[in-house]
Design a protein around this motif. Sequence first.
Motif, PDB file in Angstrom:
ATOM      1  N   LEU A 263      36.406  39.182  39.416  1.00  0.00           N
ATOM      2  CA  LEU A 263      35.746  38.004  39.973  1.00  0.00           C
ATOM      3  C   LEU A 263      34.485  38.374  40.739  1.00  0.00           C
ATOM      4  N   SER A 264      34.478  39.557  41.328  1.00  0.00           N
ATOM      5  CA  SER A 264      33.268  40.023  42.009  1.00  0.00           C
ATOM      6  C   SER A 264      32.127  40.220  41.014  1.00  0.00           C
ATOM      7  N   HIS A 265      32.408  40.790  39.882  1.00  0.00           N
ATOM      8  CA  HIS A 265      31.373  40.975  38.855  1.00  0.00           C
ATOM      9  C   HIS A 265      30.881  39.625  38.331  1.00  0.00           C
ATOM     10  N   VAL A 266      31.804  38.680  38.176  1.00  0.00           N
ATOM     11  CA  VAL A 266      31.407  37.344  37.704  1.00  0.00           C
ATOM     12  C   VAL A 266      30.559  36.644  38.756  1.00  0.00           C
ATOM     13  N   ALA A 267      30.968  36.733  40.010  1.00  0.00           N
ATOM     14  CA  ALA A 267      30.229  36.065  41.086  1.00  0.00           C
ATOM     15  C   ALA A 267      28.805  36.592  41.205  1.00  0.00           C
ATOM     16  N   ARG A 268      28.614  37.860  40.899  1.00  0.00           N
ATOM     17  CA  ARG A 268      27.270  38.448  40.962  1.00  0.00           C
ATOM     18  C   ARG A 268      26.445  38.117  39.726  1.00  0.00           C
ATOM     19  N   GLY A 269      27.055  37.454  38.755  1.00  0.00           N
ATOM     20  CA  GLY A 269      26.342  37.081  37.547  1.00  0.00           C
ATOM     21  C   GLY A 269      26.218  38.202  36.539  1.00  0.00           C
ATOM     22  N   ARG A 270      26.946  39.290  36.744  1.00  0.00           N
ATOM     23  CA  ARG A 270      26.829  40.425  35.827  1.00  0.00           C
ATOM     24  C   ARG A 270      27.692  40.253  34.582  1.00  0.00           C
ATOM     25  N   LEU A 271      28.840  39.593  34.731  1.00  0.00           N
ATOM     26  CA  LEU A 271      29.762  39.372  33.625  1.00  0.00           C
ATOM     27  C   LEU A 271      30.123  37.901  33.537  1.00  0.00           C
ATOM     28  N   LEU A 272      30.551  37.480  32.358  1.00  0.00           N
ATOM     29  CA  LEU A 272      31.169  36.183  32.147  1.00  0.00           C
ATOM     30  C   LEU A 272      32.607  36.433  31.703  1.00  0.00           C
ATOM     31  N   ALA A 273      33.492  35.499  32.012  1.00  0.00           N
ATOM     32  CA  ALA A 273      34.893  35.727  31.665  1.00  0.00           C
ATOM     33  C   ALA A 273      35.590  34.421  31.332  1.00  0.00           C
ATOM     34  N   GLY A 274      36.539  34.504  30.404  1.00  0.00           N
ATOM     35  CA  GLY A 274      37.454  33.412  30.104  1.00  0.00           C
ATOM     36  C   GLY A 274      38.854  33.893  30.428  1.00  0.00           C
ATOM     37  N   ILE A 275      39.559  33.175  31.301  1.00  0.00           N
ATOM     38  CA  ILE A 275      40.853  33.644  31.807  1.00  0.00           C
ATOM     39  C   ILE A 275      41.918  32.585  31.573  1.00  0.00           C
ATOM     40  N   ASP A 276      42.994  32.986  30.894  1.00  0.00           N
ATOM     41  CA  ASP A 276      44.109  32.074  30.641  1.00  0.00           C
ATOM     42  C   ASP A 276      45.356  32.429  31.433  1.00  0.00           C
ATOM     43  N   VAL A 277      45.424  33.629  31.987  1.00  0.00           N
ATOM     44  CA  VAL A 277      46.614  34.058  32.738  1.00  0.00           C
ATOM     45  C   VAL A 277      46.189  34.536  34.118  1.00  0.00           C
ATOM     46  N   TRP A 278      47.053  34.295  35.109  1.00  0.00           N
ATOM     47  CA  TRP A 278      46.684  34.495  36.509  1.00  0.00           C
ATOM     48  C   TRP A 278      47.759  35.274  37.255  1.00  0.00           C
ATOM     49  N   PRO A 279      47.368  36.037  38.281  1.00  0.00           N
ATOM     50  CA  PRO A 279      48.363  36.808  39.037  1.00  0.00           C
ATOM     51  C   PRO A 279      49.440  35.928  39.653  1.00  0.00           C
ATOM     52  N   ASP A 280      49.050  34.761  40.130  1.00  0.00           N
ATOM     53  CA  ASP A 280      50.008  33.799  40.694  1.00  0.00           C
ATOM     54  C   ASP A 280      49.776  32.451  40.037  1.00  0.00           C
TER      55      ASP A 280
END
Length: 349
Positions: A263-280
């Motif tokens: 999420l840190s990489h996404v917040a900085r705009g360096r990566l994009l991500a699609g997430i279907d599963v979560w720690p909680d």
Amino acid sequence: MSSSPTPPGAVAGKPVVVLRPAPQRTDRIFTPGALDLLRDRFTVVDLEGDPSEKALDEILPETFAIIGQPDLPAERLARAPALRALLNVEGNFFPNVDYETCFARGVHVLGCGPAYAQAVAEYALALALDLARGISREDRAFRAGRERYVSDGNADAVLLNGSDIGLIGFGNLGRSLHRLLVPFRPTLRVYDPWLPPGALREFGVLPAGLDETLSRSRFVFVLATVTDESRQLIGERELALLPDGARLILVSRAPVVDYPALLSHVARGRLLAGIDVWPDEPVAADDPVRGLEGLVLSAHRAGGIPQAFLSIGDMVLDDLTLLARGLPPARMQPAARELVGRYRNRPVT
């Protein structure tokens, strides 16, 4: 110990099958037609309405197969001399079964994972296409009156076609996704330490180490299961290897990825991500992830569609029919003696 009474409705020559599918439901995984065939070919003892340990223990001595995965330690298995198959319809092999005893006794332990593979693969492809073209992002912008026309909304758009793509894991999910990706003519690198390079090359993919797969891929699909070795497999060091602007799609198991780092990489705009599963799960209502741009958010929806669920019942029926004829199962996933003790997956609620 006295023998159990003959199950009510039992027919000579028809093996006894215990139906105890929790956390699944019978009507979710069996069509009426498949359920009728199951009851025609077997003496079905339906414990869905009475999942007590006492009810199961009473029928175990007569049981040929169990649909479900109740607790089966060695001492309980000893009370089931006729048991030949345990058919898990949840999707994970949990540590509530003495697998070594099953293997030693020739009990087939089968899982329904293949039933979900196509649904998850199609969903993963959809997430990748969304991340490639900003589909859901621009939909949100349009609804808010911030739409950007023609090239103005495509500054970060890329093609999946001809891209370098990395797959982390090449089991049921990876192989189903591979078939969908082939028409896009990608360069496909695969990291899977459980498969030799020769086996991967037979699929027309490039075997690669983890670092190479990450550093040379514009799209990375995380498809690995959870073991002690794969927990936090994709951490800060690994994420830093991804090229700027890379798209990461996570549809397998949450513990494989370091979420704060991702999420840190996404917040900085360096990566994009699609997430279907979560720690909680469910994700907290005030979790900042809900407002983070650069993410396509999904609530563990990839595999659990009606068609996938109903295919489980068909697989169960087919494999039980084969087993009753003295033939090996053909449709469900056999538990591998060398791997089943390594899984650390959690139940899906």
